[in-house]
Design a protein around this motif. Structure first.
Motif, PDB file in Angstrom:
ATOM      1  N   UNK A  50      -0.482  -2.395 -14.434  1.00  0.00           N
ATOM      2  CA  UNK A  50      -1.808  -2.950 -14.745  1.00  0.00           C
ATOM      3  C   UNK A  50      -1.958  -3.495 -16.164  1.00  0.00           C
TER       4      UNK A  50
ATOM      5  N   UNK B 154      -0.177  -6.750 -16.299  1.00  0.00           N
ATOM      6  CA  UNK B 154      -0.814  -7.772 -15.465  1.00  0.00           C
ATOM      7  C   UNK B 154      -2.013  -8.397 -16.175  1.00  0.00           C
ATOM      8  N   UNK B 155      -2.693  -7.584 -16.984  1.00  0.00           N
ATOM      9  CA  UNK B 155      -3.847  -8.111 -17.737  1.00  0.00           C
ATOM     10  C   UNK B 155      -3.445  -9.326 -18.570  1.00  0.00           C
ATOM     11  N   UNK B 156      -2.172  -9.362 -18.959  1.00  0.00           N
ATOM     12  CA  UNK B 156      -1.688 -10.453 -19.806  1.00  0.00           C
ATOM     13  C   UNK B 156      -0.706 -11.361 -19.063  1.00  0.00           C
ATOM     14  N   UNK B 157      -0.710 -11.285 -17.732  1.00  0.00           N
ATOM     15  CA  UNK B 157       0.158 -12.160 -16.951  1.00  0.00           C
ATOM     16  C   UNK B 157       1.635 -11.848 -17.120  1.00  0.00           C
ATOM     17  N   UNK B 158       1.940 -10.585 -17.365  1.00  0.00           N
ATOM     18  CA  UNK B 158       3.342 -10.185 -17.569  1.00  0.00           C
ATOM     19  C   UNK B 158       3.777  -9.268 -16.428  1.00  0.00           C
ATOM     20  N   UNK B 159       5.034  -9.359 -16.072  1.00  0.00           N
ATOM     21  CA  UNK B 159       5.588  -8.490 -15.028  1.00  0.00           C
ATOM     22  C   UNK B 159       7.061  -8.238 -15.328  1.00  0.00           C
TER      23      UNK B 159
ATOM     24  N   UNK C 168       7.615   1.635  -7.060  1.00  0.00           N
ATOM     25  CA  UNK C 168       7.940   0.215  -7.098  1.00  0.00           C
ATOM     26  C   UNK C 168       6.938  -0.557  -6.281  1.00  0.00           C
TER      27      UNK C 168
ATOM     28  N   UNK D 142       9.461  -5.314 -20.454  1.00  0.00           N
ATOM     29  CA  UNK D 142       9.177  -6.752 -20.567  1.00  0.00           C
ATOM     30  C   UNK D 142      10.473  -7.430 -21.004  1.00  0.00           C
ATOM     31  N   UNK D 143      10.841  -8.495 -20.300  1.00  0.00           N
ATOM     32  CA  UNK D 143      12.113  -9.179 -20.585  1.00  0.00           C
ATOM     33  C   UNK D 143      11.833 -10.649 -20.841  1.00  0.00           C
ATOM     34  N   UNK D 144      12.129 -11.119 -22.042  1.00  0.00           N
ATOM     35  CA  UNK D 144      11.924 -12.522 -22.420  1.00  0.00           C
ATOM     36  C   UNK D 144      13.300 -13.145 -22.566  1.00  0.00           C
TER      37      UNK D 144
END
Lengths: 599, 599
Positions: free
Chosen positions: B459, B462-467, B490, B513-515
């Motif tokens: 959650x 998701x607030x920041x459009x990240x997964x 999962x 988080x993976x960039x």
């Protein structure tokens, strides 16, 4: 209530018929041929033979005894209704109570005959019962309609004229919807598709009816071919205008009753898409004997759940009018209680009156639930004029109501503080509000399902060891049934693959707390799922509330809110004030401003 | 890497054998006969014939061509490994790439022969391939072991002595475990039960081995009857003490290789419980030809997931020692980087050394992952001594590691700030920390599943459009595999019925988080599920963290934390300080106090 004597007589008639036909057991179920949630009186066969008004009933009768299964919601009322009828109440899920299938397996002997009416039974139940009976070596007659022969004074099937939902209200023509369904049929390799569910038929053809209370549908079946469409509908429902409309959209009409004989003689040229979850047992049986069945969800199920732009815009409009009516109702209740006599029933009437004054109002979307304090803790409490409790000047009045409009189907629950509240009431109300708001303002990725979202709502209650024994949210139709699928926000059951939440879906958000013999709290707002953003990580969704009705500031104990919950509550109230204040003037407006003050 | 020329030659040998045997296609899969996650070299047949080291591979060979399927994690490495081998890479899930089944259906003609080694293939895949082949009219040979004949210099099966886990470490005797399984067999109506999964066998019999790197299991099969137990194990693994132990617990041993011929000739007196999810295709086929199969999850799967009191106490103890080692490692890294040369590899060695100094240390629980900045964004990055990147004095070093101890299997990830961080790094770290902490401190009702809990963790992202593209949590064994079922946190997949979270389960909590090309962040703590409270609404559960290692205070940007997240972070750090400070003195202790300061 039908007298116990009458019930005994009806069962004796049934047993006489069974003896004549060589039937060992009959099994009846409180369903209709369309897998409807609400059914019309004509199909209430179990009620005729047992007197039991519960809406989840199986009645099994043998030469001497009868047994009626129902679920926990109805144990008390059913016990009452069955007293002195000679029918044994089978409390589903209770220790020592066999399932219907287990009962059949134990009771039936090789060579016995089990009779049921497969037309008036959902496909999956029918299949389960047949399997159980056959395992016991018994024979199954699946077209035994005892009511046909024995039900004296059986109500006719309702035969109310259907009306056409114009394209400007539907946002899409029936031609376009049929074309979309035919494309899906082609993709699935189906040459034909049979639709039994009434809301699907209404949606596909852009027609509405009034054969079932609060559900704007008409009794019908629809057979869709690659180029043809055959609608089975009672003649009395189709006036000249509608007949002309059907000709235009190339839908051929037949008499409702002829559907089975028509299909029996029909030449299917390829696979037939039939949704066993939305068809009768007899329909599935008939088709699978004649053709290859593709048992898939009706394509219209997912299509109608994703509301189009017109449906969304109209819904936003009517939900606001509906919200204003509910807000006005709350104001009136707060002012009336303690000054003039208010009962649960008069309160419901007031709510219904306010709603019916909205231009475009068609009907209620279900019977208004108005329940004061302890009554609200009962799951299926319905106040009548006679038994309604007086609303005192303390505690909570729970009102759950909704309307059918020419542009929306609404549903909303508010629990109104009609006077001083106990500390426990405030705690429970505050946690319910947090649950409601956390779900309302959640953001999630495409693919997220209702059981996942359910935990977001329940979390603040779980922190305090509290839970509620119902789902958190159901889909809502557009000028259609107030309950529709495929989405559902509720606990994980694992019984069927869940449908993810999708943009365009309209779903309720209705957590609650129920304290037996004390009070019941439920807060229900309706949410439209919308696109949030698309990033390198995928597509994200969120909700836009459609319901804007104040929560109870006086019932909030901020010790039970996180700082974030408080922000959400204030944000919601700010929105409520902004959207509603134009509807109010004078004292009402002053109250609205106070009711939505920052906490 | 095997030379391309060698691979070509091996495939030619295979084709010659195929021609001789009249085989049109061979299909090989990168599995072992025990449905293991990690497999020993002896079973790496696809690697021998293709040179591809991916761990999710299907290799299909015909008279001219060969095709290798693998998933997105391995597209780049597999393309590299397959270059010039003549093998076509089939990128699973990509547009235009058929599934293995679709390929078989298209490629095979009536009368063709498809050959596969059903012993070295999981049951569900084998069944799918057979169905596809038979739909095309082809014949399937399911006992074709090309490696047996063609693999020159094939590594022997490992044959390491097993050791006995004493009852004071296991908390339960093998007798008791066998008795519990026999009770479940009786409840299910099974007279026999065949266990192929190595961790289940180790758990049931209280034995441990070292046939698979980092997994303390031994190659074996176990046949359990109402009174008998037959263990198929390599002779070299059983020393005198173990042999005596097996006699005591009434387990008869047979040679590992004899299992299939033994079962072939065995007289089954009733139904056999076999878990198709944890058995080979050939095992399922053989048993279903000989007896009624009850295809149910191994009873030991759920039993071993619920850790007993001894297992919980020992785990708490070793997790604390392990946490102290990881914390010391973080301190050292922060002091070394910028002052002396540190590479990903030397960092991993340091971590492994610190862990190996803990009394009771047995082995690593998996190869330590040590990845600096951009390398940490790659899912399966593994630094070797040669290719390891130097750890610079900015950004993040991600270290994911764990140990096997005589009292626990651990797993922990921390992402260490080795110098200044960008604003984006801080935002992503902060949201990952919030994700980790919200799951850690969540409370939920009995029956809640992993896909529901997953959304709690995701959650804040998701607030920041990240997964993140992996699960949030896996079950962990006790002195056993670092990945075990049945629980899993999962996304909802709907592929199989989920197992709810239960008290006693040990599960990881590892959002990230993976960039791509920039950095990767993951925070993994291990959680023990415990009972929270029982109220009128039911039973509630929560987690107790087992891992107590500081998060990165310097990487926290409080603008991305809710007030509640901040409370959780401070609470966790308070606990870390309380639990760990006894392990540290002087400068290290001073640092620990600072690192766990309130934010």
């Amino acid at each position: 209530m039908t007298s116990k004597e009458t019930i005994r007589k009806r069962l004796e008639m049934l047993r006489a018929l069974m003896a004549k036909e060589g039937i060992r057991l009959t099994l009846m179920k409180s369903t209709d041929p369309h897998a409807s949630e609400y059914i019309c009186d004509h199909f209430k066969v179990t009620e005729y033979f047992s007197g039991c008004t519960s809406d989840n009933v199986v009645l099994i009768t043998d030469a001497v005894n009868a047994y009626l299964w129902t679920d926990g919601r109805y144990f008390i009322s059913a016990a009452n209704e069955l007293m002195d009828t000679g029918i044994t109440l089978m409390r589903m899920g209770m220790k020592g109570v066999p399932t219907v299938e287990a009962f059949l397996k134990k009771e039936l002997q090789p060579g016995d005959v089990l009779a049921l009416d497969g037309r008036n039974m959902d496909a999956s139940s029918g299949a389960k019962y047949r399997a159980a009976a056959e395992k016991a070596g018994a024979e199954v007659i699946s077209n035994f309609d005892a009511a046909e022969e024995l039900w004296v004074g059986r109500p006719e099937k309702p035969q109310n004229p259907v009306w056409i939902l114009p394209e400007e209200l539907a946002g899409e023509s029936a031609d376009s919807r049929l074309a979309r369904i035919r494309r899906r049929m082609e993709e699935e390799g189906a040459k034909h598709h049979i639709v039994s569910s009434l809301d699907d038929i209404a949606w596909i053809l852009n027609i509405r009816g009034s054969d079932i209370a609060c559900c704007p549908v008409c009794l019908a079946y629809l057979l869709i071919g690659a180029e043809t469409a055959d609608l089975f509908i009672q003649k009395g429902e189709v006036d000249q205008e509608t007949a002309e409309y059907f000709r235009q959209i190339k839908v051929k009409t037949h008499e409702y009753e002829e559907v089975f004989s028509y299909l029996e003689n029909y030449h299917f040229e390829g696979a037939v898409l039939v949704d066993s979850g939305h068809s009768s047992y007899e329909m599935m049986r008939l088709i699978s004997e004649k053709a290859e069945v593709l048992d898939l969800p009706n394509p219209s199920l997912a299509m109608k759940a994703r509301k189009n732009k017109t449906e969304v815009e109209n819904s936003r409009h009517y939900y606001l009018l509906d919200s204003a009516a509910v807000t006005r109702f709350i104001y009136r209740m707060k002012n009336k209680v303690g000054h003039e006599a208010v009962t649960e029933y008069t309160a419901a009437c007031e709510m219904d009156r306010l709603r019916s004054e909205i231009p475009g109002f068609l009907d209620l979307s279900f019977g208004t639930i108005s329940a004061y304090n302890a009554n609200a803790a009962m799951a299926h409490y319905q106040a009548s004029e006679e038994n309604a409790a007086t609303v005192g000047n303390e505690g909570f009045l729970l009102v759950d109501s909704g309307g059918q409009y020419k542009g929306a189907t609404t549903d909303v629950t508010r629990t109104i503080a009609v006077g001083p509240l106990s500390a426990e009431m405030k705690r429970d109300y505050t946690l319910t509000a947090a649950a409601n708001l956390r779900l309302m303002y959640s953001r999630f990725k495409k693919g997220t399902t209702g059981s996942q979202l359910d935990l977001i709502a329940r979390s603040p209650l779980y922190e305090y060891g509290i839970d509620y024994d119902h789902g958190t949210g159901h889909g809502i139709g557009y000028i259609l049934n107030v309950h529709e699928g495929p989405q559902r926000i509720g606990k994980y059951t694992g019984n069927a693959k869940e449908s993810p939440m999708e943009a365009g879906m309209i779903t309720s958000d209705e957590p609650g707390v129920y304290r037996e013999n004390l009070y019941g709290i439920r807060i229900e707002s309706i949410l439209l799922c919308v696109e949030d953003c698309e990033t390198e990580f995928g597509e994200f969704l969120r909700f836009d509330p459609l319901t804007y009705v104040p929560l109870e500031r006086d019932a909030i104990d901020i010790r039970y809110l996180t700082a974030e919950d408080r922000i959400l509550l204030n944000h919601y109230h700010e929105e409520v004030r902004a959207k509603l204040s134009g509807f109010f003037t004078g004292e009402e407006r002053k109250w609205l401003i106070e009711a939505t003050e920052e906490i």
